[in-house]
Design an enzyme around this catalytic site. Structure first.
Site, PDB file in Angstrom:
ATOM      1  CG  ASN A   7     -22.553 -21.621  21.764  1.00 50.07           C
ATOM      2  OD1 ASN A   7     -22.629 -22.366  20.776  1.00 50.07           O
ATOM      3  ND2 ASN A   7     -23.609 -21.073  22.322  1.00 50.07           N
ATOM      4  CE  LYS A  14     -23.532 -15.928  20.626  1.00 48.33           C
ATOM      5  NZ  LYS A  14     -24.800 -16.623  20.599  1.00 48.33           N
ATOM      6  NE  ARG A  88     -25.980 -24.501  23.457  1.00 48.35           N
ATOM      7  CZ  ARG A  88     -26.782 -23.852  22.619  1.00 48.35           C
ATOM      8  NH1 ARG A  88     -26.316 -22.872  21.883  1.00 48.35           N
ATOM      9  NH2 ARG A  88     -28.046 -24.190  22.529  1.00 48.35           N
ATOM     10  CG  HIS A 176     -33.420 -24.249  25.419  1.00 52.47           C
ATOM     11  ND1 HIS A 176     -34.692 -23.814  25.136  1.00 52.47           N
ATOM     12  CD2 HIS A 176     -32.593 -23.505  24.662  1.00 52.47           C
ATOM     13  CE1 HIS A 176     -34.642 -22.845  24.232  1.00 52.47           C
ATOM     14  NE2 HIS A 176     -33.377 -22.643  23.925  1.00 52.47           N
ATOM     15  N   GLY A 206     -35.417 -18.507  21.608  1.00 55.00           N
ATOM     16  CA  GLY A 206     -35.958 -19.865  21.559  1.00 55.00           C
ATOM     17  C   GLY A 206     -36.618 -20.098  22.912  1.00 55.00           C
ATOM     18  NE  ARG A 235     -36.123 -21.944  16.504  1.00 47.58           N
ATOM     19  CZ  ARG A 235     -35.355 -22.138  17.568  1.00 47.58           C
ATOM     20  NH1 ARG A 235     -35.828 -22.754  18.633  1.00 47.58           N
ATOM     21  NH2 ARG A 235     -34.113 -21.735  17.566  1.00 47.58           N
ATOM     22  CD  GLU A 378     -28.182 -22.146  27.906  1.00 50.69           C
ATOM     23  OE1 GLU A 378     -28.428 -20.942  27.688  1.00 50.69           O
ATOM     24  OE2 GLU A 378     -28.489 -23.049  27.124  1.00 50.69           O
TER      25      GLU A 378
HETATM   26  P1  ADP Z   1     -31.502 -16.386  23.353  1.00 50.42           P
HETATM   27  O1  ADP Z   1     -30.351 -16.810  24.235  1.00 50.42           O
HETATM   28  O2  ADP Z   1     -32.502 -17.446  23.064  1.00 50.42           O
HETATM   29  O3  ADP Z   1     -31.108 -15.602  22.134  1.00 50.42           O
HETATM   30  P2  ADP Z   1     -32.288 -14.691  25.594  1.00 50.42           P
HETATM   31  O4  ADP Z   1     -32.497 -15.673  26.674  1.00 50.42           O
HETATM   32  O5  ADP Z   1     -31.139 -13.755  25.690  1.00 50.42           O
HETATM   33  O6  ADP Z   1     -32.346 -15.347  24.171  1.00 50.42           O
HETATM   34  O7  ADP Z   1     -33.635 -13.842  25.469  1.00 50.42           O
HETATM   35  C1  ADP Z   1     -33.742 -12.862  24.483  1.00 50.42           C
HETATM   36  C2  ADP Z   1     -35.109 -12.266  24.518  1.00 50.42           C
HETATM   37  O8  ADP Z   1     -35.414 -11.798  25.847  1.00 50.42           O
HETATM   38  C3  ADP Z   1     -35.205 -11.027  23.658  1.00 50.42           C
HETATM   39  O9  ADP Z   1     -35.555 -11.368  22.352  1.00 50.42           O
HETATM   40  C4  ADP Z   1     -36.255 -10.219  24.333  1.00 50.42           C
HETATM   41  O10 ADP Z   1     -37.489 -10.501  23.682  1.00 50.42           O
HETATM   42  C5  ADP Z   1     -36.350 -10.754  25.735  1.00 50.42           C
HETATM   43  N1  ADP Z   1     -36.112  -9.730  26.741  1.00 50.42           N
HETATM   44  C6  ADP Z   1     -34.953  -9.269  27.232  1.00 50.42           C
HETATM   45  N2  ADP Z   1     -35.151  -8.286  28.146  1.00 50.42           N
HETATM   46  C7  ADP Z   1     -36.487  -8.120  28.232  1.00 50.42           C
HETATM   47  C8  ADP Z   1     -37.342  -7.264  29.000  1.00 50.42           C
HETATM   48  N3  ADP Z   1     -36.856  -6.387  29.861  1.00 50.42           N
HETATM   49  N4  ADP Z   1     -38.678  -7.376  28.816  1.00 50.42           N
HETATM   50  C9  ADP Z   1     -39.180  -8.250  27.939  1.00 50.42           C
HETATM   51  N5  ADP Z   1     -38.427  -9.089  27.199  1.00 50.42           N
HETATM   52  C10 ADP Z   1     -37.104  -9.021  27.333  1.00 50.42           C
END
Ligand code: ADP
Length: 390
Positions: A7, A14, A88, A176, A206, A235, A378
């Site tokens: 990615n 990544k 990706r 996504h 996102g 966003r 993913e």
């Molecule tokens: P992305 O891949 O879009 O960066 P993720 O799917 O890894 O994001 O999700 C990240 C978000 O998940 C974090 O910003 C956080 O807000 C939320 N998150 C992770 N663990 C927890 C938890 N235990 N409780 C609430 N929210 C969580």
């Protein structure tokens, strides 16, 4: 047999070495801040983390250093039997409704689509160019938009002047897609049915929702770009486009300033001051009214889409949570499902509170709709799609 999944972002790469049949992630890593003096490479294998701190000039050097890491610390890529490199790619536009093996023609098309994803496609291409040079196996592109390429025209089309829309290729592309496809297929597999009406809620930083009927995406909340739809970490999600005219005319803001405001300074961050749902939950628990309001808006948006997509599909069988917030945040899940009680959708509080990495049902036996948590993956999906093509 393994697949190296890449990615590639504008200043990062990544990667993950995945066994597509067992689903095992054998090694993972990340090159960050490419081109800066503070570049950093992190490689994890067999419970150990190996780090490199030195200036990494470009993506080519980054990927060469990744290969050095594999050679030095393992696993040996030849012994690991790498069959393909899976990339990706964010925007596949009108051309790609599924994964493809990358040749010069595919590469040119990804480049041609760059105006639709100016931050992402050029960055994805850098990874592709270097990997095609360095690896002697097929390179496969897996597009974030592919699952939504065949959306019914009523959900793909904006009510915009036809000529303008065609000239600038303005339609709903979604994003996504790899996650929505992976999760909806997993639900079908678990339920042993391919005729389900599903709503998938991918709630990460996102966030997007999709309606999937009989295995096909029929609607999704992200649009021309990933800005549309749900409220997200930073966003706005849905907002009256006239807010742009207003901010430009009355606020004297430039288009770039408004772009940054909507994409980077809004959502949870804009309303509650933090884009991490854990922090917002904590603020709300401490009685911070801005955080409470942010959570109300977050849930309200989700309810909008659940209602809309149930109507669009003429019913609903399974509602699934995935990604960071969806998989981990029992509070958000409870806040959403409680509001659906008048429709006979019932949460099993105990199951909702349990933590697990496995797909599971969190609704009660007598719930009219099954509510599930299915962890997204993913990288595994990209690896599986790559192998399926070979
Ligand atoms: P992305 O891949 O879009 O960066 P993720 O799917 O890894 O994001 O999700 C990240 C978000 O998940 C974090 O910003 C956080 O807000 C939320 N998150 C992770 N663990 C927890 C938890 N235990 N409780 C609430 N929210 C969580």
């Amino acid at each position: 047999m393994t697949v190296l999944v890449i990615n590639s972002g504008s200043s990062s790469i990544k990667y993950q070495l995945v066994d597509p049949s067992s689903g095992e992630s054998i090694a993972v890593g990340l090159v960050e801040r490419i081109g800066e003096s503070t570049s950093h490479l992190e490689h994890e294998y067999d419970g150990e983390t190996y780090e490199l701190h030195e200036r990494i000039a470009d993506h080519g050097e980054g990927l060469r250093l990744v290969i050095d890491m594999f050679n030095e610390h393992g696993p040996n890529l030849e012994e690991a039997g790498v069959q393909a490199v899976g990339h990706r790619v964010v925007q596949g536009g009108k051309y790609f409704d599924k994964a493809v093996i990358i040749d010069d023609d595919v590469q040119a098309r990804i480049e041609e689509l760059a105006p639709l994803a100016p931050l992402h496609n050029p960055a994805n291409l850098k990874g592709i160019e270097v990997a095609r040079e360095l690896f002697d196996v097929p390179n496969v592109a897996v597009f974030d938009t592919a699952f939504f390429q065949a959306l019914p025209r009523e959900s793909a089309t904006y009510a915009l002047d036809r000529e303008v829309a065609e000239k600038y290729q303005i339609r709903r592309y979604g994003a996504h897609g790899t996650s929505h496809m992976f999760v909806s297929q997993k639900v079908s597999e678990l339920e042993g049915r391919d005729d389900l009406k599903q709503i998938v809620m991918h709630l990460g930083n996102g966030a997007s929702v999709s309606a999937v009927k009989e295995g096909k995406a029929v609607d999704t909340s992200m649009g021309l770009t990933p800005l549309e739809g749900l409220m997200m970490g930073t966003r706005t999600g849905d907002i009256d486009p006239a807010a742009v005219f207003h901010l430009a005319r009355v606020g004297g803001m430039s288009i770039d300033e408004i772009d940054t405001l909507f994409n980077k300074k809004s959502g949870l961050k804009g309303l509650a001051g933090d884009n991490d749902m854990r922090a917002v939950n904590q603020l709300a628990a401490d009685g911070d009214d801005n955080a409470l309001e942010a959570l109300e808006v977050y849930v309200h948006r989700l309810l909008h889409y659940i209602g809309a997509y149930s109507a669009v599909m003429g019913g609903l069988d399974v509602l699934t949570f995935t990604a960071g917030v969806g998989e981990n945040d029992n509070l958000t899940r409870a806040a959403v499902i409680k509001r659906l009680e008048p429709f006979g959708i019932k949460l099993d509080e105990e199951k909702n509170a349990q933590r697990s990495k496995e797909p599971r049902v969190i609704s009660t036996e007598d719930s009219t709709v099954k509510v599930m948590i299915v962890p997204t993956n993913e990288e595994l999906s990209i690896a599986q799609q790559a192998v399926a093509l070979l």
